[in-house]
Write a protein that holds these residues in place. Structure first.
Motif, PDB file in Angstrom:
ATOM      1  N   ASN A 347       0.817  -1.217   0.000  1.00 33.52           N
ATOM      2  CA  ASN A 347       0.000   0.000   0.000  1.00 33.52           C
ATOM      3  C   ASN A 347       0.852   1.269   0.000  1.00 33.52           C
ATOM      4  N   VAL A 348       1.945   1.261   0.755  1.00 34.72           N
ATOM      5  CA  VAL A 348       2.805   2.447   0.816  1.00 34.72           C
ATOM      6  C   VAL A 348       3.429   2.735  -0.546  1.00 34.72           C
ATOM      7  N   TRP A 349       3.952   1.702  -1.210  1.00 27.81           N
ATOM      8  CA  TRP A 349       4.592   1.922  -2.505  1.00 27.81           C
ATOM      9  C   TRP A 349       3.574   2.197  -3.608  1.00 27.81           C
ATOM     10  N   ASP A 350       2.382   1.654  -3.478  1.00 28.84           N
ATOM     11  CA  ASP A 350       1.311   1.992  -4.417  1.00 28.84           C
ATOM     12  C   ASP A 350       0.974   3.474  -4.316  1.00 28.84           C
ATOM     13  N   LEU A 351       0.955   3.993  -3.090  1.00 27.93           N
ATOM     14  CA  LEU A 351       0.685   5.417  -2.875  1.00 27.93           C
ATOM     15  C   LEU A 351       1.806   6.284  -3.439  1.00 27.93           C
ATOM     16  N   ILE A 352       3.049   5.950  -3.122  1.00 33.11           N
ATOM     17  CA  ILE A 352       4.182   6.740  -3.620  1.00 33.11           C
ATOM     18  C   ILE A 352       4.192   6.777  -5.142  1.00 33.11           C
ATOM     19  N   ALA A 353       3.916   5.633  -5.756  1.00 34.05           N
ATOM     20  CA  ALA A 353       3.973   5.536  -7.220  1.00 34.05           C
ATOM     21  C   ALA A 353       2.941   6.410  -7.907  1.00 34.05           C
ATOM     22  N   ARG A 354       1.841   6.695  -7.244  1.00 32.90           N
ATOM     23  CA  ARG A 354       0.786   7.498  -7.878  1.00 32.90           C
ATOM     24  C   ARG A 354       1.132   8.977  -7.938  1.00 32.90           C
ATOM     25  N   TYR A 355       2.209   9.370  -7.288  1.00 31.56           N
ATOM     26  CA  TYR A 355       2.688  10.749  -7.407  1.00 31.56           C
ATOM     27  C   TYR A 355       3.825  10.883  -8.411  1.00 31.56           C
ATOM     28  N   ILE A 356       4.432   9.787  -8.788  1.00 34.46           N
ATOM     29  CA  ILE A 356       5.550   9.844  -9.736  1.00 34.46           C
ATOM     30  C   ILE A 356       5.146  10.457 -11.077  1.00 34.46           C
ATOM     31  N   PRO A 357       3.953  10.140 -11.658  1.00 32.40           N
ATOM     32  CA  PRO A 357       3.594  10.728 -12.952  1.00 32.40           C
ATOM     33  C   PRO A 357       3.423  12.245 -12.938  1.00 32.40           C
ATOM     34  N   LEU A 358       3.426  12.870 -11.754  1.00 29.87           N
ATOM     35  CA  LEU A 358       3.391  14.333 -11.711  1.00 29.87           C
ATOM     36  C   LEU A 358       4.657  14.935 -12.309  1.00 29.87           C
ATOM     37  N   ILE A 359       5.723  14.149 -12.337  1.00 28.22           N
ATOM     38  CA  ILE A 359       6.958  14.576 -12.994  1.00 28.22           C
ATOM     39  C   ILE A 359       6.838  14.214 -14.475  1.00 28.22           C
ATOM     40  N   GLU A 360       6.581  15.194 -15.305  1.00 24.48           N
ATOM     41  CA  GLU A 360       6.248  14.954 -16.704  1.00 24.48           C
ATOM     42  C   GLU A 360       7.330  14.172 -17.452  1.00 24.48           C
ATOM     43  N   LYS A 361       8.590  14.383 -17.100  1.00 25.91           N
ATOM     44  CA  LYS A 361       9.684  13.742 -17.835  1.00 25.91           C
ATOM     45  C   LYS A 361       9.689  12.226 -17.674  1.00 25.91           C
ATOM     46  N   LEU A 410       1.432   2.775 -13.216  1.00 30.84           N
ATOM     47  CA  LEU A 410       0.752   2.501 -14.488  1.00 30.84           C
ATOM     48  C   LEU A 410      -0.723   2.897 -14.437  1.00 30.84           C
ATOM     49  N   THR A 411      -1.371   2.728 -13.295  1.00 25.32           N
ATOM     50  CA  THR A 411      -2.778   3.117 -13.182  1.00 25.32           C
ATOM     51  C   THR A 411      -2.961   4.602 -13.444  1.00 25.32           C
ATOM     52  N   VAL A 412      -2.136   5.435 -12.809  1.00 25.99           N
ATOM     53  CA  VAL A 412      -2.264   6.891 -12.987  1.00 25.99           C
ATOM     54  C   VAL A 412      -1.917   7.293 -14.415  1.00 25.99           C
ATOM     55  N   CYS A 413      -0.895   6.692 -14.995  1.00 24.11           N
ATOM     56  CA  CYS A 413      -0.520   7.023 -16.380  1.00 24.11           C
ATOM     57  C   CYS A 413      -1.687   6.765 -17.336  1.00 24.11           C
ATOM     58  N   VAL A 414      -2.313   5.600 -17.224  1.00 26.73           N
ATOM     59  CA  VAL A 414      -3.414   5.262 -18.121  1.00 26.73           C
ATOM     60  C   VAL A 414      -4.611   6.177 -17.885  1.00 26.73           C
ATOM     61  N   MET A 415      -4.975   6.373 -16.642  1.00 28.19           N
ATOM     62  CA  MET A 415      -6.187   7.133 -16.310  1.00 28.19           C
ATOM     63  C   MET A 415      -6.085   8.611 -16.680  1.00 28.19           C
TER      64      MET A 415
END
Length: 459
Positions: A347-361, A410-415
């Motif tokens: 759950n912790v890493w799932d949460l952290i990963a959902r903020y990574i796509p905020l970095i556009e690069k 991947l969930t955030v990227c697709v959505m």
């Protein structure tokens, strides 16, 4: 002015007042521009100007809490799995409850996705959060009424409540994702981050309540009751935020007014709650033929790869989480804490990963790249198998963390990528389609999760 009408007028009066072709085209273009300007004026007179939009940060915060409330009940159920294993040791709680939950979620979501254009989003979301609140509270009532005893009858009662979780989940996730799909990407990212935060929060609370009550009389049950009470509070908070705060934010009113101008009928009640009447918007949209939109079938075929991405992401994740982690990872030094730690790390890493796509690069936007990354995750299946059989707990914690990391990213990227370029009503419909495939992937993954225990004597 309609182009064919222009031609008829020109033919009718050609003998009286001949119009040069260039003059005729100029008049047609001028009328078309005036009509578009009229629609823009009608909408801008009701909606706040984009230059004066306020409340984006507050909107992101509210979306985060609403996302948390969308899954806090379900994640609470997963986090108290150790309690249900103590009460119902022969009924595979983590696997059975997940399997009960998913048909209700998937069936309800299919009906709502098919009729999404006719379903009022405000009533849909408020109904979902209300059912979540009552259902979570019902788990407390059931446990108190039965004095925390096991038995098949009590287990069936828990299963019935879990079924209502599935109905509420379909209302809220599809409704919120569809609603946020035509707003700024930060809103849907915050909502998805809130979904993951519900897992991290419930895992953290569960570890604290377990530690606090571990040595007290009947401590496991006391910790669970406190835990469910906190979850009920969060669900009730979501009702208040969605009903009274979110629709009145200027940025939210702007996007919903824009969607109404493009033909969306699902936002009418939310606009009315914010004090905006939609008749003038709808009339302007009719005049400009804005009500024309792609059908659900067309949207599906245009975005079938995104839908398959979400399906495959959650097929893999739910074939491992949580059933495999509770029943197939063996006994290690952490003892009764082991499964709880694994759930928490995911759950912790799932949460952290959902903020990574905020970095556009480092945000993955390529359709082909998303599909390759999604398929590559299936290499985790043999990794989990051999780690459970031969590896130590450190390797299992690493694998579970990577599972959560890839799932959230991947969930955030697709959505966030899929809805771009469509009108408001189309984005709402596409959001419902994507959630339907996400839930379909969860259901398939839950069913496949049972394959892990074939032949090991646990049936």
């Amino acid at each position: 002015m309609d182009f064919n009408k222009c031609i008829n007028i020109r033919i009718r009066y050609q003998s009286i007042t001949p119009l040069p072709p260039s003059r005729f085209i100029s008049i047609w273009c001028w009328n078309l521009i005036n009509k578009e300007a009229a629609m823009t004026t009608a909408i801008s007179s009701i909606s706040p100007s984009p230059t004066r939009l306020e409340g984006k940060f507050m909107g992101m915060l509210v979306c985060w809490i609403l996302g948390l409330g969308s899954l806090v009940s379900w994640n609470s159920l997963l986090s108290i799995g150790d309690y249900y294993y103590a009460l119902y040791p022969n009924y595979h709680p983590s696997r059975v409850l997940t399997l009960v939950y998913q048909p209700f979620a998937l069936g309800t979501m299919a009906l709502l996705a098919y009729n999404e254009a006719k379903v009022d989003t405000r009533m849909r979301n408020l109904a979902g959060y209300t059912v979540f609140t009552l259902s979570t509270f019902s788990l407390i009532v059931l446990d108190l009424a039965t004095s925390g005893k096991g038995g098949l009858g009590n287990y069936i009662g828990v299963c019935a409540i879990v079924g209502t979780f599935g109905v509420a989940d379909a209302h809220v996730q599809g409704g919120m994702v569809g609603d946020l799909s035509f707003m700024c990407p930060e809103f849907i990212q915050s909502f998805l981050a809130g979904l993951a935060a519900s897992g991290a929060l419930t895992s953290g609370l569960r570890l604290m309540t377990k530690a606090a009550f571990e040595n007290s009389s009947n401590g496991l049950r006391k910790g669970v009751m406190l835990f469910l009470a906190i979850s009920t509070f969060f669900e009730f908070l979501c009702i208040l935020l969605y009903a009274f705060i979110f629709p009145k934010l200027p940025i939210v009113k702007h996007y919903r007014t824009k969607a109404a101008g493009e033909g969306s009928t699902t936002v009418a009640a939310d606009l009315a709650a914010a004090g905006i009447q939609t008749q003038q918007i709808e009339k302007a949209g009719d005049d400009a033929k804005q009500l024309q939109r792609l059908s659900t079938k067309q949207l599906f075929f245009q975005n079938i790869d995104y839908a398959l991405d979400l399906y495959l992401i959650y097929v893999l994740t739910l074939s491992i989480f949580p059933g495999f982690l509770y029943e197939n990872t063996g006994t290690h030094k952490l003892g009764s804490w082991y499964a709880l730690v694994l759930i928490a790390m995911y759950n912790v890493w799932d949460l952290i990963a959902r903020y990574i796509p905020l970095i556009e690069k480092i945000k993955l936007k390529s359709r082909k790249g998303l599909m390759i990354a999604t398929l590559s995750r299936f290499l985790l299946i043999p990794c989990f198998y051999f780690t459970a059989k031969y590896g130590d707990q450190g390797w299992m914690i690493f694998l579970v963390s990577f599972l959560g990391l890839t799932n959230g990213y991947l969930t955030v990227c697709v959505m966030t990528v899929a809805p771009q370029g469509y009108k408001g009503p189309e984005q709402n419909a596409l959001g419902n389609i994507l959630v339907l495939f996400l839930l379909g992937g969860i259901f398939s993954g839950v069913a496949l999760d049972w394959l892990w225990i074939i032949g090991n004597g646990k049936f």
